[in-house]
Design a protein around this motif. Structure first.
Motif, PDB file in Angstrom:
ATOM      1  N   THR A 184      -6.119  -2.772   8.939  1.00 53.23           N
ATOM      2  CA  THR A 184      -7.094  -3.579   8.206  1.00 53.23           C
ATOM      3  C   THR A 184      -6.973  -5.058   8.554  1.00 53.23           C
ATOM      4  O   THR A 184      -7.986  -5.755   8.694  1.00 53.23           O
ATOM      5  CB  THR A 184      -6.937  -3.381   6.690  1.00 53.23           C
TER       6      THR A 184
ATOM      7  N   ASP B 170     -12.903 -10.680   6.422  1.00 52.13           N
ATOM      8  CA  ASP B 170     -12.174 -10.339   5.199  1.00 52.13           C
ATOM      9  C   ASP B 170     -13.022  -9.540   4.226  1.00 52.13           C
ATOM     10  O   ASP B 170     -12.496  -8.869   3.332  1.00 52.13           O
ATOM     11  CB  ASP B 170     -11.688 -11.628   4.503  1.00 52.13           C
TER      12      ASP B 170
ATOM     13  N   LYS C 106     -12.940  -5.432   5.133  1.00 52.66           N
ATOM     14  CA  LYS C 106     -11.680  -4.744   5.418  1.00 52.66           C
ATOM     15  C   LYS C 106     -11.549  -3.473   4.597  1.00 52.66           C
ATOM     16  O   LYS C 106     -10.967  -2.483   5.049  1.00 52.66           O
ATOM     17  CB  LYS C 106     -10.492  -5.668   5.145  1.00 52.66           C
ATOM     18  N   LEU C 107     -12.091  -3.481   3.381  1.00 48.61           N
ATOM     19  CA  LEU C 107     -12.038  -2.285   2.546  1.00 48.61           C
ATOM     20  C   LEU C 107     -12.841  -1.154   3.175  1.00 48.61           C
ATOM     21  O   LEU C 107     -12.456   0.015   3.088  1.00 48.61           O
ATOM     22  CB  LEU C 107     -12.563  -2.606   1.149  1.00 48.61           C
TER      23      LEU C 107
ATOM     24  N   GLN D  49      -9.029  -2.071  -5.631  1.00 44.46           N
ATOM     25  CA  GLN D  49      -8.931  -2.239  -4.181  1.00 44.46           C
ATOM     26  C   GLN D  49      -7.613  -1.696  -3.657  1.00 44.46           C
ATOM     27  O   GLN D  49      -7.571  -1.014  -2.631  1.00 44.46           O
ATOM     28  CB  GLN D  49      -9.085  -3.711  -3.825  1.00 44.46           C
TER      29      GLN D  49
ATOM     30  N   TYR E 269       0.838  -1.202   0.000  1.00 48.37           N
ATOM     31  CA  TYR E 269       0.000   0.000   0.000  1.00 48.37           C
ATOM     32  C   TYR E 269       0.875   1.256   0.000  1.00 48.37           C
ATOM     33  O   TYR E 269       0.590   2.236  -0.702  1.00 48.37           O
ATOM     34  CB  TYR E 269      -0.911   0.030   1.233  1.00 48.37           C
TER      35      TYR E 269
ATOM     36  N   ALA F 257     -10.857   0.837   5.576  1.00 47.30           N
ATOM     37  CA  ALA F 257     -10.010   1.860   4.948  1.00 47.30           C
ATOM     38  C   ALA F 257     -10.810   3.134   4.669  1.00 47.30           C
ATOM     39  O   ALA F 257     -10.318   4.247   4.863  1.00 47.30           O
ATOM     40  CB  ALA F 257      -9.401   1.317   3.661  1.00 47.30           C
ATOM     41  N   PHE F 258     -12.066   2.987   4.217  1.00 44.78           N
ATOM     42  CA  PHE F 258     -12.915   4.153   3.981  1.00 44.78           C
ATOM     43  C   PHE F 258     -13.168   4.914   5.281  1.00 44.78           C
ATOM     44  O   PHE F 258     -13.135   6.148   5.309  1.00 44.78           O
ATOM     45  CB  PHE F 258     -14.255   3.717   3.373  1.00 44.78           C
TER      46      PHE F 258
ATOM     47  N   VAL G 122      -7.675   2.090  -3.335  1.00 50.11           N
ATOM     48  CA  VAL G 122      -8.380   2.591  -2.145  1.00 50.11           C
ATOM     49  C   VAL G 122      -7.463   2.553  -0.929  1.00 50.11           C
ATOM     50  O   VAL G 122      -7.376   3.509  -0.148  1.00 50.11           O
ATOM     51  CB  VAL G 122      -9.658   1.770  -1.895  1.00 50.11           C
ATOM     52  N   TYR G 123      -6.756   1.440  -0.752  1.00 57.29           N
ATOM     53  CA  TYR G 123      -5.825   1.334   0.363  1.00 57.29           C
ATOM     54  C   TYR G 123      -4.701   2.369   0.231  1.00 57.29           C
ATOM     55  O   TYR G 123      -4.248   2.936   1.242  1.00 57.29           O
ATOM     56  CB  TYR G 123      -5.229  -0.069   0.429  1.00 57.29           C
TER      57      TYR G 123
END
Length: 298
Positions: A255, A267, A270-271, A224, A20, A274-275, A227-228
């Motif tokens: 995350t 799992d 997890k995204l 994805q 990331y 991040a938001f 985003v991270y």
């Protein structure tokens, strides 16, 4: 508390966070050079990763394939700045048209990758192999050690570039004050073109390492990752390369820990973590942990 499990997740989070951080560095490089966020950075990395796969599929060693992809990405990134971004910037003084262009570039590169290589998934080689060693009860994969070492080398080389070379000093001058840098003879256009090329090369490396970690490649994986990377750059500060690195490592650990210890996240969400992290940072400290607040004179 299971401390072995905690440290296992910590190590896994650092390994993911290093990737990331690598793409976040690419975002920061362009932001520092232009003051703009390149929404196409992830798809530029996707296209470069397909190029890496193409060379590897033709029999190249994976390291040589990544190096060749980085060189071609450097040239491609500079060409995008010169042929697409700069003309729009010269015609329109506002940032919005360029942002729209980068979003259009995101869509175009994704479709172009699908047109050239198809939409089916591809097997991607493991750059650092599949082995691991143990420290106590914690398994540390060669992949994790490898990506952390690559990130350390990236940071060191960028430090040398910005602190010890004329080109790096010129990039810092353009970032600090574009108009004054022109007055002292710095070739503003060339510096911007180099910045885009460098960011594309760094993004190519990040994309290849991410696909290597997943051992697969398809057109959706970089969305994805982007985003991270945005969360990492937002946390650390878009004008701070050091912040991008620290932010990436923190996002990776947060995350993984959230997915492991919060049952309803797992799992699948997890995204979303991040938001939430992006939202909290923007509300509490918009410039990020290492960013400088914008001061405007009235």
């Amino acid at each position: 508390m299971d401390y072995a499990l905690f440290f296992q997740r910590l190590v896994d989070g650092l390994g993911q966070g290093a990737i990331y951080a690598s793409l976040a560095l690419a975002l920061v490089l362009i932001y520092r050079a232009t003051g703009l966020i390149n929404f196409a950075q992830g798809e530029m990395a996707l296209f470069s990763t397909y190029v890496t796969w193409m060379f590897w599929d033709r029999g190249w060693p994976v390291v040589a394939a990544i190096a060749a992809s980085m060189v071609l990405s450097f040239v491609g990134g500079g060409a995008i700045e010169r042929l697409i971004i700069r003309p729009v910037g010269e015609v329109r003084s506002h940032a919005l048209p360029i942002v729209i262009v980068t979003i259009g570039l995101l869509l175009a590169l994704n479709e172009l990758a699908g047109w050239i290589w198809g939409s089916e998934g591809r097997t991607f080689p493991r750059v650092f192999g599949t082995g691991a060693f143990t420290v106590g009860d914690v398994a540390v994969t060669y992949q994790t050690v490898g990506v952390l070492c690559v990130l350390a080398v990236e940071v060191f080389l960028l430090f040398l570039l910005f602190q010890r070379t004329k080109l790096g000093l010129a990039m810092r001058a353009v970032t600090s004050n574009a108009e004054s840098s022109r007055l002292v003879g710095i070739r503003f256009g060339r510096v911007l073109m180099f910045g885009w090329g460098l960011a594309a090369a760094v993004g190519a490396l990040a994309g290849s390492l991410y696909a290597s970690q997943l051992a697969t490649l398809d057109r959706a994986i970089m969305l994805q990752l982007l985003v991270y990377a945005f969360a990492s750059a937002t946390l650390g500060g878009f004008d701070s390369p050091l912040g991008a690195v620290v932010g990436g490592l923190v996002v990776g650990v947060v995350t993984v820990m959230a997915g492991g210890y919060v049952s309803w996240i797992g799992d699948d969400l997890k995204l979303a973590a991040a938001f939430v992290l992006i939202l909290v940072v923007l509300l509490v400290r918009p410039q990020g942990l290492f960013g400088r607040p914008q001061v405007e004179r009235v």
